[in-house]
Design a protein around this motif. Structure first.
Motif, PDB file in Angstrom:
ATOM      1  N   ASP A  59      26.151 -10.747 -22.572  1.00 45.25           N
ATOM      2  CA  ASP A  59      25.948 -11.781 -23.579  1.00 45.25           C
ATOM      3  C   ASP A  59      27.236 -12.571 -23.753  1.00 45.25           C
ATOM      4  O   ASP A  59      28.292 -12.214 -23.228  1.00 45.25           O
ATOM      5  CB  ASP A  59      25.517 -11.156 -24.909  1.00 45.25           C
ATOM      6  N   LYS A 118      15.466 -11.954 -18.872  1.00 43.07           N
ATOM      7  CA  LYS A 118      16.656 -11.712 -19.689  1.00 43.07           C
ATOM      8  C   LYS A 118      17.930 -12.080 -18.915  1.00 43.07           C
ATOM      9  O   LYS A 118      18.850 -12.704 -19.486  1.00 43.07           O
ATOM     10  CB  LYS A 118      16.705 -10.239 -20.111  1.00 43.07           C
ATOM     11  N   ILE A 119      17.976 -11.736 -17.643  1.00 43.77           N
ATOM     12  CA  ILE A 119      19.163 -12.062 -16.848  1.00 43.77           C
ATOM     13  C   ILE A 119      19.298 -13.569 -16.690  1.00 43.77           C
ATOM     14  O   ILE A 119      20.394 -14.124 -16.825  1.00 43.77           O
ATOM     15  CB  ILE A 119      19.089 -11.375 -15.466  1.00 43.77           C
ATOM     16  N   ARG A 134      20.748 -15.029 -19.715  1.00 41.41           N
ATOM     17  CA  ARG A 134      22.192 -14.796 -19.786  1.00 41.41           C
ATOM     18  C   ARG A 134      22.946 -15.815 -18.934  1.00 41.41           C
ATOM     19  O   ARG A 134      24.003 -16.343 -19.340  1.00 41.41           O
ATOM     20  CB  ARG A 134      22.535 -13.390 -19.295  1.00 41.41           C
ATOM     21  N   ASP A 182      22.869 -19.187 -20.652  1.00 38.82           N
ATOM     22  CA  ASP A 182      23.786 -19.165 -21.793  1.00 38.82           C
ATOM     23  C   ASP A 182      25.224 -19.356 -21.330  1.00 38.82           C
ATOM     24  O   ASP A 182      26.004 -20.104 -21.945  1.00 38.82           O
ATOM     25  CB  ASP A 182      23.655 -17.849 -22.555  1.00 38.82           C
TER      26      ASP A 182
END
Length: 341
Positions: free
Chosen positions: A118, A159-160, A163, A166
């Motif tokens: 994160d 989810k990866i 990340r 982000d």
């Protein structure tokens, strides 16, 4: 690169950097547990986090070496190293403080599945000069979620990818290599991922792609591994995509030197054993010693010498992958390979 800058296809500078005692690469396994259960994984997850004595011994080793170093590299491996952020941050903070005190350059890289990367964690790692990452992707969502499963059996792609997006939306200074695994079954999905990457991340020079064919490196799930590798169809696509995404196609290359073959590189596992290679973890030849509570190293010189013997031959195979070479040769140079009790 001119011939004068090379010896038998190896960069003279790369050879010098691999031999000098002013540079040191420490490969650390803060934990050997993982939050993934990838179907082709070769690890057994029998070892947990580094105990306190080992963390302190590692810091003492670094303390003792720093005064003579110009460059310290920390490479974090696992398991999943971000499951032990506390240990990672502790050792990295200590190393950075010492490096600043002695004028030693510090760098660091993580091999991570990316699920726990994160922005808060990424920011702290960059502050600690641990800013290079390798994250594996098995094609686009439909194939990735079949092979890179979480410990609970769920897919991990969404989810990866979040990340990565982000990270891209920050101005942080990092380098992320996406290691794209190609199998017999995911060619179309890999191409779909490349399209996704081209539309989103390719113009960001902090990201790059590395294409690798899945190989059988051991592990319990041999049936799954066979289904992914038996047709041996991945190599052609890997070569094609490597050329497509290469930024240096016009520059002559030099032979690769594996970290496992370098005298100034050593790995400390989460149980205190010393290894040269991060793949052959259960191979007795790869346990070359141990770290002691006082930070000193006890080495089996014969085993250690076996891994670095390529520097006496400059054989490209022996230098590029000492493990593969040893598996195909009963001796390495003039040192016999044998188990030592």
């Amino acid at each position: 690169m001119s011939n004068a800058q090379q010896i038998k296809g190896f960069s003279r500078q790369h050879l010098a950097n691999s031999l000098t005692n002013k540079k040191f690469q420490l490969i650390l396994f803060p934990t050997e547990q993982c939050n993934f259960r990838c179907v082709y994984c070769y690890e057994d997850f029998e070892i947990g986090k580094m105990p306190n004595w080992l963390v302190e011994a590692t810091k003492t080793l670094i303390h003792n070496k720093i005064p003579t170093l110009e460059y310290l590299s920390l490479s974090w491996f696992g398991g999943e190293p971000l499951l032990a952020k506390d240990i990672l941050f502790d050792i990295a903070e200590y190393s950075l403080s010492l490096c600043e005190q002695y004028g030693c350059k510090l760098s660091g890289d993580l091999t991570t599945n990316g699920l726990l990367l994160d922005i808060k964690t990424l920011t702290r790692l960059i502050e600690l000069k641990q800013n290079s990452f390798q994250i594996s992707i098995d094609g686009d969502k439909e194939s990735h979620d079949k092979t890179r499963l979480t410990r609970s059996g769920r897919g991990s792609f969404d989810k990866i990818w979040a990340r990565l997006q982000d990270a891209a939306n920050t101005d942080l200074g990092f380098a992320i290599t996406l290691r794209i695994h190609v199998t017999d079954l995911n060619h179309e999905s890999v191409l779909n991922f490349c399209d996704r990457y081209d539309k989103t991340l390719r113009k960001d020079n902090r990201f790059n792609l590395l294409f690798q064919a899945i190989a059988d490196l051991g592990g319990d799930n041999q049936e799954a591994i066979t289904s992914l590798t038996s047709k041996k169809s991945a190599a052609c696509l890997v070569n094609e995509l490597t050329q497509r995404y290469s930024e240096n196609t016009d520059k002559p290359g030099t032979n690769y030197i594996c970290y496992a073959g370098k005298p100034n590189s050593i790995g400390i596992r989460a149980n205190g054993n010393l290894n040269k290679c991060t793949v052959a973890l259960s191979d007795d030849r790869n346990t070359v010693g141990k770290i002691n509570p006082d930070g000193t190293l006890t080495l089996n010189n014969e085993k250690f010498s076996t891994w670095i013997k390529g520097f006496t031959t400059l054989d490209s195979w022996q230098m590029g992958c000492p493990l593969s070479y040893m598996n195909s040769n009963s001796t390495v140079g003039d040192i016999p390979i044998k188990k030592v009790g």
